[in-house]
Motif scaffolding. Sequence first.
Motif, PDB file in Angstrom:
ATOM      1  N   GLY A   1       0.823  -1.191   0.000  1.00 38.99           N
ATOM      2  CA  GLY A   1       0.000   0.000   0.000  1.00 38.99           C
ATOM      3  C   GLY A   1       0.862   1.246   0.000  1.00 38.99           C
ATOM      4  N   GLU A   2       0.253   2.367  -0.352  1.00 39.69           N
ATOM      5  CA  GLU A   2       0.953   3.651  -0.352  1.00 39.69           C
ATOM      6  C   GLU A   2       0.283   4.576   0.650  1.00 39.69           C
ATOM      7  OE1 GLU A   2       2.247   7.280  -3.405  1.00 39.69           O
ATOM      8  OE2 GLU A   2       1.311   5.451  -4.176  1.00 39.69           O
TER       9      GLU A   2
ATOM     10  N   TYR B   1      -3.679   3.697   4.061  1.00 39.23           N
ATOM     11  CA  TYR B   1      -2.925   3.411   2.848  1.00 39.23           C
ATOM     12  C   TYR B   1      -3.887   3.125   1.690  1.00 39.23           C
ATOM     13  CZ  TYR B   1       1.317   2.933   5.634  1.00 39.23           C
ATOM     14  OH  TYR B   1       2.382   3.185   6.464  1.00 39.23           O
ATOM     15  N   THR B   2      -3.482   3.505   0.489  1.00 41.21           N
ATOM     16  CA  THR B   2      -4.234   3.134  -0.708  1.00 41.21           C
ATOM     17  C   THR B   2      -3.613   1.889  -1.315  1.00 41.21           C
ATOM     18  OG1 THR B   2      -2.854   4.582  -2.074  1.00 41.21           O
ATOM     19  CG2 THR B   2      -4.893   5.514  -1.199  1.00 41.21           C
ATOM     20  N   ASP B   3      -4.445   1.110  -2.025  1.00 35.70           N
ATOM     21  CA  ASP B   3      -3.944  -0.147  -2.593  1.00 35.70           C
ATOM     22  C   ASP B   3      -3.672  -0.069  -4.087  1.00 35.70           C
ATOM     23  OD1 ASP B   3      -6.440  -0.164  -3.775  1.00 35.70           O
ATOM     24  OD2 ASP B   3      -7.206  -1.885  -2.668  1.00 35.70           O
ATOM     25  N   GLY B   4      -3.906   1.102  -4.681  1.00 41.01           N
ATOM     26  CA  GLY B   4      -3.608   1.267  -6.107  1.00 41.01           C
ATOM     27  C   GLY B   4      -4.667   0.730  -7.041  1.00 41.01           C
ATOM     28  N   SER B   5      -5.761   0.194  -6.503  1.00 40.97           N
ATOM     29  CA  SER B   5      -6.786  -0.393  -7.370  1.00 40.97           C
ATOM     30  C   SER B   5      -7.611   0.665  -8.096  1.00 40.97           C
ATOM     31  CB  SER B   5      -7.730  -1.275  -6.547  1.00 40.97           C
ATOM     32  OG  SER B   5      -8.506  -0.491  -5.655  1.00 40.97           O
TER      33      SER B   5
ATOM     34  N   GLY C   1     -14.251   5.312  -3.957  1.00 39.58           N
ATOM     35  CA  GLY C   1     -14.618   5.167  -2.557  1.00 39.58           C
ATOM     36  C   GLY C   1     -13.835   6.119  -1.694  1.00 39.58           C
ATOM     37  N   VAL C   2     -13.791   5.825  -0.411  1.00 36.45           N
ATOM     38  CA  VAL C   2     -13.170   6.740   0.536  1.00 36.45           C
ATOM     39  C   VAL C   2     -11.677   6.913   0.266  1.00 36.45           C
ATOM     40  CG1 VAL C   2     -12.758   4.918   2.259  1.00 36.45           C
ATOM     41  CG2 VAL C   2     -12.963   7.301   2.991  1.00 36.45           C
ATOM     42  N   ALA C   3     -11.000   5.892  -0.261  1.00 33.68           N
ATOM     43  CA  ALA C   3      -9.558   5.983  -0.495  1.00 33.68           C
ATOM     44  C   ALA C   3      -9.214   6.874  -1.676  1.00 33.68           C
ATOM     45  CB  ALA C   3      -8.967   4.585  -0.712  1.00 33.68           C
ATOM     46  N   THR C   4     -10.128   6.998  -2.627  1.00 30.20           N
ATOM     47  CA  THR C   4      -9.848   7.769  -3.835  1.00 30.20           C
ATOM     48  C   THR C   4     -10.633   9.077  -3.885  1.00 30.20           C
ATOM     49  OG1 THR C   4     -11.551   6.492  -5.003  1.00 30.20           O
ATOM     50  CG2 THR C   4      -9.279   5.717  -5.191  1.00 30.20           C
ATOM     51  N   ALA C   5     -11.451   9.329  -2.879  1.00 31.73           N
ATOM     52  CA  ALA C   5     -12.319  10.508  -2.886  1.00 31.73           C
ATOM     53  C   ALA C   5     -11.532  11.794  -2.668  1.00 31.73           C
ATOM     54  CB  ALA C   5     -13.390  10.375  -1.802  1.00 31.73           C
ATOM     55  N   ARG C   6     -12.110  12.891  -3.172  1.00 30.19           N
ATOM     56  CA  ARG C   6     -11.595  14.230  -2.900  1.00 30.19           C
ATOM     57  C   ARG C   6     -12.354  14.798  -1.710  1.00 30.19           C
ATOM     58  NH1 ARG C   6     -13.616  17.342  -6.654  1.00 30.19           N
ATOM     59  NH2 ARG C   6     -14.877  15.711  -7.633  1.00 30.19           N
TER      60      ARG C   6
END
Length: 529
Positions: A211-212, A230-234, A238-243
Motif C-alpha cells: 500500500g501507499e 494506505y491506498t492499494d492502487g486499485s 470510494g473513501v480511499a480515492t475521494a476528494r
Amino acid sequence: MTDITPIRRALISVSDKTGLVELGQALAARGVELLSTGGSAGMLREAGLAVKDVADITGFPEMMDGRVKTLHPKVHGGLLALRENPEHVAAMEEHGIGPIDLLVVNLYPFEETVAKGADYDTCIENIDIGGPAMIRAAAKNHGDVAVVVDGTDYSALLDQMEANDGATTLAFRKSLAQTAYARTAAYDAAVSTWMAGAIGEETPRRRAVAGELKQTLRYGENSHQQAAFYTDGSGRPGVATARQLQGKELSYNNINDTDAAFELVSEFDPENGPACAIIKHANPCGVAVGATLVEAYQKAFDCDRTSAFGGIVALNQPLDGETAKKIVEIFTEVVIAPGASEEAKEIFSAKKNLRLLLTDGLPDPKVAITAYKQVAGGLLVQDKDVGYVGLDDLKVVTKKAPDAQELADLLFAWKVAKHVKSNAIVYVKGGATVGVGAGQMSRLDSANVAAAKAERMAAELGMSESPAKGSAVASDAFFPFADGLLEAAAAGGTCVIQPGGSMRDEEVIKAADEAGLAMVFTGMRHFRH
C-alpha cells in the motif's frame, strides 16, 4: 558509514519524467555530473544540460528493445562500492568504475498498464528489471549513495543538498533507502498479484500485499492505538480515492464507516433512482430509495433518528441543494457522494467540521476485490462478498407467494442485510428500512432488536402502529429454529427472505405457513463478521 556524503555524480533514469528537467538543472548548477539513459537523457539534453549516456560509460549499447542497458558492473559497481573499503576502491580503479553518489529511478508503469486492461504480453513488457536492480543496489549501499524513487522527494533532496553544501546526511539516506525498498516490494507485489490472476492461480503459494501512505491518522479505533491510511492502487471509487472538499481530517473510524456506507449505497443503481444509506459504527441505521434524493435521505433518517446523529451519509447520486439543507439540520460526521452541486457545496460550507467527500463514481458491487483480515500469525484472504440475487433466483417455499411490492421490498432488504453485521435481521417497508437488528449472538435477539427499533421509529414519528406491520423481513443466514421467524411475524412482517439450508427448514416453512407468511429462499447467505 560516513554521515555527510557529497553528491558529485548522479545516474538518472525515469519513466515518469515529471520534474526531471528542474531536478537536472538544480543538480547541474551544483556541479553534479549527470549520467542517464534513453528518453531521460534526451529530455535533459533538450534542456541544454550536459549528459553522459550510460552506454558510453559501460561500452555497451542499449539492446534487446531496451531490456538491457544498466545491467553492467560499471553501473552496479559504482552503486555498490564501499567508499571506505580499500579493496573496493582498488577494484574500482582497476576496472575504471566511477562512483555513483545519487540514483534517481522510477519504474516502468506496470500498475498503470494493468489498470488500463492491457493484454498479457504488454503487461510483461512493462515489468522493469534494471530499475529495481539498481534501486536495491543503491538502497543497500545507503551509507554512500542516496536513492530517490519518487518525484515527491526531489524537493527534499535539493533541500538536503542546500543545507549540507551539496551533500546528504546518513539519516536522510536511510529514509530514502526504506522508501526505495518499499517501492520495489510494492512493485513486485503488483506483478505477482497480477500474474496470479492472469494464470488463474486463486491461492498462490506466496501472497504479497502493498500500500501507499495516504494519511497518517491521529490514532486508531481508540486514542492509545497508532494508525495510518494506505491506498492499494486499485483505483476503486470510494473513501480511499475521494476528494475531500471540506471538514476536519478523517479519523480511523470515519474512514471505516464511510467505506461501509458507500459500499452499501452502491448496491442501488443510480439509473434506477436515488438511494441513501446512513451508517453508524459500520452498521446501517437507515437505508432508503426515493423519488428524489431528499426523499431517500428523509426515509433513511426516519428509520433510526437517534442513531443517525453523528452518522455517515452515503448517496448514490450527486448531492443537491435540497438534500444538503436537510442533512445539515443535524450533526453529521461525513457525507460521501459521486458529486455535488455548487448550491450543495455552498450550503455545506457553513458547516466547517462536516466532511464532504466526492468520488466521481460508484464502486461496482458485482466486481470482486480481495479482502484481507489479520489474525495472530497470519492473514485471512477472501474475495469481497459480491453475491447477487435477483427475482429469478428466488424460490417460493410457502403456500403463500409474495406479491410484487413484497418482492421489491424483499430484494431491497436482502441488499441491506448483506451489509449488516451478523446475525442480521432487516425489516423493510416501501423501499426503506424500518428496523435493523445487527451483530447479535442469536437470530432471535436480532429480530427482537429490529422490532424494538421499529417501535421506537413509530414513537419518534408519532405513528399509530409499528412500521414493521406489513414489512418484508430479511435474514442474512438461515433460521436454525422457527423462533426468530415467529418473532419477525409477531412484529408484523408479512414476508421473509432467507438463504434456507437449515436442518430444520421444513419446521421453519411449516411455522411460516401457519403464521400466514410468504417466504422465499435465496440459496445464498451473507455472513458479515
